[in-house]
Design a protein around this motif. Structure first.
Motif, short mmCIF file in Angstrom:
data_model
loop_
_atom_site.label_atom_id
_atom_site.label_comp_id
_atom_site.label_asym_id
_atom_site.label_seq_id
_atom_site.Cartn_x
_atom_site.Cartn_y
_atom_site.Cartn_z
N PHE A 180 0.69 -1.12 0.02
CA PHE A 180 -0.03 0.16 0.10
C PHE A 180 0.99 1.27 -0.06
O PHE A 180 0.54 2.08 -0.59
N CYS A 243 -10.99 3.23 2.61
CA CYS A 243 -9.50 3.75 2.61
C CYS A 243 -9.04 5.01 3.13
O CYS A 243 -9.84 5.94 2.88
N CYS A 246 -8.15 7.55 0.24
CA CYS A 246 -8.95 7.99 -1.08
C CYS A 246 -10.68 7.39 -0.71
O CYS A 246 -11.50 7.95 -1.40
N CYS A 263 -6.26 -1.67 -1.53
CA CYS A 263 -6.97 -0.48 -1.89
C CYS A 263 -7.00 -0.62 -3.46
O CYS A 263 -6.03 -0.50 -3.94
N CYS A 266 -6.06 2.71 -4.79
CA CYS A 266 -4.72 3.31 -4.75
C CYS A 266 -3.65 2.47 -5.13
O CYS A 266 -2.72 2.74 -5.78
ZN LIG Z 1 -7.05 4.17 -1.55
#
Ligand SMILES: [Zn+2]
Length: 273
Positions: A180, A243, A246, A263, A266
């Protein structure tokens, strides 16, 4: 299962408690716990703890006379430190009593009990450490070495990061967090990474782990803990939650009994796989 950041904090905090202490009694309470050395760990008697280090997911207690006790907590194991007079529970598989009236205990509340210890005098050639890849915080973990380790690997990145022979100390949770941090999909195949993505991933490894050490430290101070502290993570264990960057619901995929969280926005798969 404790991973590098958990073990780093445990190592640091245990050092404050047991360094310089002499072993007065050792009790191995589960047959099969000791993988190398005498099953009753008797050579530890009278020895003083010099230092605690960590290699991968192993804690290493170094004593006088080049004696090292390697501990792998595996899935459910935890270390407890407190007064010798405190009742020893059924889940305690190893009990080391020191000269200051305190014990260090290995506790495995779950089943099967699979934590393991090794007593060795030659750390360099200790069996469980021989095949480990570089430490993410060490100067050995160079971009060149990381690129070399991934070269031609037709495996997804999630599998790559948890492979202890490629990089040591990362497990299921922090593999997700690292990916991530790098904004790369866990399902990308290693051989499809561009040089820029490879460098981004390489940087994300120590950055994520260092951040996690700080977060755990901030929560436990100099205390020990008996379960993972993961409330600050961005994706792992947060399936369905928005998330933090976002707002997209965090995705979850289960394979081989392990869950992967990411995510979908992302960490879009932007390259052909
Ligand atoms: Zn995200």
């Amino acid at each position: 299962m404790p991973e590098l950041p958990d073990l780093e904090v445990i190592r640091e905090n245990l050092t404050l408690r047991v360094a310089g202490r002499r072993v007065e009694k050792v009790e191995v309470r589960r047959p099969g716990l000791v993988q190398a050395g005498p099953a009753n760990l008797s050579p530890l008697l009278g020895q003083k703890v010099q230092k605690i280090h960590r290699r991968g997911k192993h804690l290493i207690f170094s004593f006088d006379e080049k004696l090292h006790l390697l501990v792998h907590l595996m899935r459910y194991g935890w270390l407890w430190h407190g007064a010798t007079t405190y009742e020893v529970t059924k889940a305690t598989t190893l009990c080391i009593s020191f000269d200051d009236g305190n014990d260090l205990r290995l506790i495995e509340p779950g089943s099967p009990q699979i934590a393991a210890v090794w007593l060795v005098d030659d750390l360099e050639n200790a069996e469980p450490l021989k095949k480990l890849g570089p430490e993410p915080f060490s100067p050995d973990f160079t971009l060149e070495r990381f690129a070399q380790a991934l070269r031609g690997k037709r495996r997804i990145l999630k599998k790559i990061l948890v492979d202890q022979s490629l990089v040591a100390g990362i497990g299921n949770a922090y593999a997700d967090e690292i990916l991530f941090w790098a904004r790369i999909s866990p399902f990308r195949y290693a051989h499809t990474l561009t040089p820029e993505e490879l460098e981004k991933l390489w940087r994300a490894i120590p950055e994520t782990l260092r951040w996690a050490v700080g977060e755990i430290k901030a929560r436990v101070g100099d205390g020990l803990f008996d379960k993972e502290i993961r409330d600050f993570l961005f994706v792992h264990g947060r399936a369905g939650a928005p998330c933090r960057v976002c707002g997209t619901p965090i995705g979850e995929v289960l394979f081989e009994g392990q869950r992967t969280n990411y995510c979908p926005n992302c960490q879009r798969v932007s390259q052909p796989v």
